[in-house]
Design an enzyme around this catalytic site. Structure first.
Site, PDB file in Angstrom:
ATOM      1  NE  ARG A 177      -1.309   2.604   2.732  1.00 47.16           N
ATOM      2  CZ  ARG A 177      -0.816   3.765   3.125  1.00 47.16           C
ATOM      3  NH1 ARG A 177      -0.819   4.802   2.319  1.00 47.16           N
ATOM      4  NH2 ARG A 177      -0.289   3.885   4.324  1.00 47.16           N
ATOM      5  CG  ASP A 178       3.378   4.257   3.014  1.00 51.15           C
ATOM      6  OD1 ASP A 178       3.077   5.219   2.286  1.00 51.15           O
ATOM      7  OD2 ASP A 178       4.099   4.373   4.023  1.00 51.15           O
TER       8      ASP A 178
ATOM      9  CG  HIS B  71       5.024   4.610   9.428  1.00 54.26           C
ATOM     10  ND1 HIS B  71       4.250   3.681   8.770  1.00 54.26           N
ATOM     11  CD2 HIS B  71       5.481   5.441   8.464  1.00 54.26           C
ATOM     12  CE1 HIS B  71       4.235   3.961   7.465  1.00 54.26           C
ATOM     13  NE2 HIS B  71       4.966   5.036   7.263  1.00 54.26           N
TER      14      HIS B  71
ATOM     15  CG  HIS C 267       9.134   7.727   5.772  1.00 53.51           C
ATOM     16  ND1 HIS C 267       8.487   8.324   4.724  1.00 53.51           N
ATOM     17  CD2 HIS C 267       8.290   6.743   6.215  1.00 53.51           C
ATOM     18  CE1 HIS C 267       7.297   7.739   4.550  1.00 53.51           C
ATOM     19  NE2 HIS C 267       7.165   6.791   5.438  1.00 53.51           N
TER      20      HIS C 267
ATOM     21  CB  CYS D  85       6.194  11.152   2.336  1.00 51.51           C
ATOM     22  SG  CYS D  85       5.211  12.655   2.360  1.00 51.51           S
TER      23      CYS D  85
END
Lengths: 302, 302
Positions: free
Chosen positions: B15-16, B208, B210, B241
């Site tokens: 998904r992400d 979570h 990055h 992102c």
């Protein structure tokens, strides 16, 4: 344990970095410009050259030209690797004020990398340290494979502590502990430091971690918690160890500086100037900086 | 504080990861194969799709086909992002057993990303959580920008704690704390967790992070020391992102698994199977895995 309030960065790009560059030799003028830019950015400890036989490391064949040619900045120490007495004599002739010797915590790596046992390598360093001491030149000691060996796998922390102690007792003022193949993880790094600090004062220990497996910054954070306050790094992540699988080697100076700034630890180094220098030197080498921080922040000047 | 003995990995790649793929939509069969391979590797929590308007995220337009088509493995939870009630209804129709909502700790990011204030976003989640609860479906809550915002800069830890508390009190069983732009460093991550655990039980908090600035593993190590035992990661570092500068986003599952194995923390996941899956899916996308561990260790099978 409290984190240190300041950390001394030891910059590796001109030697450990460029030494492992494939292809044509980097021009002497480029090396000198790199060293001068790094010093200007605030890096006060720069390993600038290696006085090793050009037969073995042709990339460093211009060590004398580099060491005598650079514009020296007051307060900056420009050191050189000297694997043997001949190298030391050449370094002394070139006016080098600090040198370094290179040992291993793994017997097999020592045999394959410098063709002798750990004990033999230490015995060879003895006259070198004596001569350097007579000349008033400080000696730094490297220990490789402190968190793993490409031939032996895991290395016991007491083995690292023994070699570090031997180098310290022979007169090395600082011992740089190298995760040569970058396989270490934080608890292993902590245990290695805990064992070694029993034998060598913590302020004389440096962390020299490679980022091959992406673990370098986590490992550095873990050993900062143990009180380590000297870190080796290479601008743009230049260089590394040809024995390690994967593309990457030295942890990037930019990434270490970003980590330390976030932890409120002072270094006296201008991160953006190092980023710009990393873009410049990797541009000369025809590639991108091997630093996440450099890629994320981008360059400001040429 | 002692490190956790085991960690639950929450896999984000389908998904992400794929949501942020540029170019043509990844074929539905490829997405399904990815999910099935990840589950087979031992990943028991997989965010598999997003039930968002295809107008906004065309890459996720096949969410129903994916969720109804995958071969489900016993013991594995296949969840989906549901930004609104319509998305939830579609997810329920597709038999989804766990869903997620997405909020922010930064007012400006909330406005720019989901076109409403933080308070408004929480108010919109209320009927969704009620409906999900009636349907016996668990809801996970995401909080973005927990260590920094592209518009506001630093975010105060108490702001994160407030939003996490609101989501928890509304019925989210787990709150995933996202360093959306990857700017965090270990002490900031620790402070954010220390503030948030005052409001939400530590076992209900997920990290979570990055890796845009290369800090994700150091930050994860720091919050593991705080007792966090749920980690979000994306195989091959897929996705990220689009608001963050730099190329990289999600921390790679392979790198997290290597870190955790080194720390003696159990995950139940087969690292080599994840590495091989990462090589396979990035091969489908025409590039290399964004995982240092994958590059260093290499693939074993196709």
């Amino acid at each position: 344990m409290a984190l240190p309030t300041s950390v001394k960065l030891f910059e590796m790009a001109p030697r450990d970095g460029l030494q492992n560059e494939p292809g044509d030799m980097v021009p002497t003028a480029t090396k000198m410009a790199l060293i001068e830019r790094l010093a200007k950015a605030g890096l006060a400890h720069i390993e600038a050259a290696s006085f090793v036989s050009p037969k073995w490391v042709p990339q460093m064949g211009d060590a004398t030209e580099v060491m005598t040619g650079i514009d020296r900045r007051p307060g900056v120490v420009y050191s050189a690797l000297t694997p043997n007495l001949k190298g030391l004599e050449n370094a002394l002739s070139a006016g080098v004020e600090e040198v370094a010797v290179f040992g291993a915590a793994s017997e097999t790596f020592s045999q394959k990398n410098i063709n002798c046992s750990i004990a033999e390598s230490l015995a060879r360093f003895a006259p070198l340290l004596e001569r350097a001491n007579d000349a008033g030149v400080r000696v730094r000691g490297y220990v490789s494979c402190v968190l793993g060996c490409p031939y032996e796998g895991e290395i016991a922390p007491h083995k690292v502590a023994e070699v570090a102690k031997a180098l310290y007792e022979m007169g090395c003022y600082e011992i740089s502990l190298g995760d040569t193949i970058g396989v270490g993880t934080p608890l292993a790094a902590k245990r290695m430091i805990e064992a070694t600090r029993q034998q060598v004062p913590i302020e004389c220990l440096a962390a020299h971690f490679h980022d091959t497996y992406g673990m370098a910054l986590a490992n550095l954070y873990a050993v900062l918690e143990e009180g380590v306050s000297v870190i080796d790094a290479s601008t743009a992540g230049l260089g590394g160890c040809p024995y390690a699988k994967g593309a990457s080697g030295n942890v990037a100076t930019e990434d270490v500086l970003y980590l330390l700034a976030g932890l409120g630890i002072d270094t006296g180094v201008d991160l953006q100037a190092v980023i710009d220098t990393g873009y410049w030197i990797t541009g000369e080498l025809g590639r991108q900086p091997g630093s996440r921080v450099a890629l994320a922040k981008g360059r400001v000047s040429a």
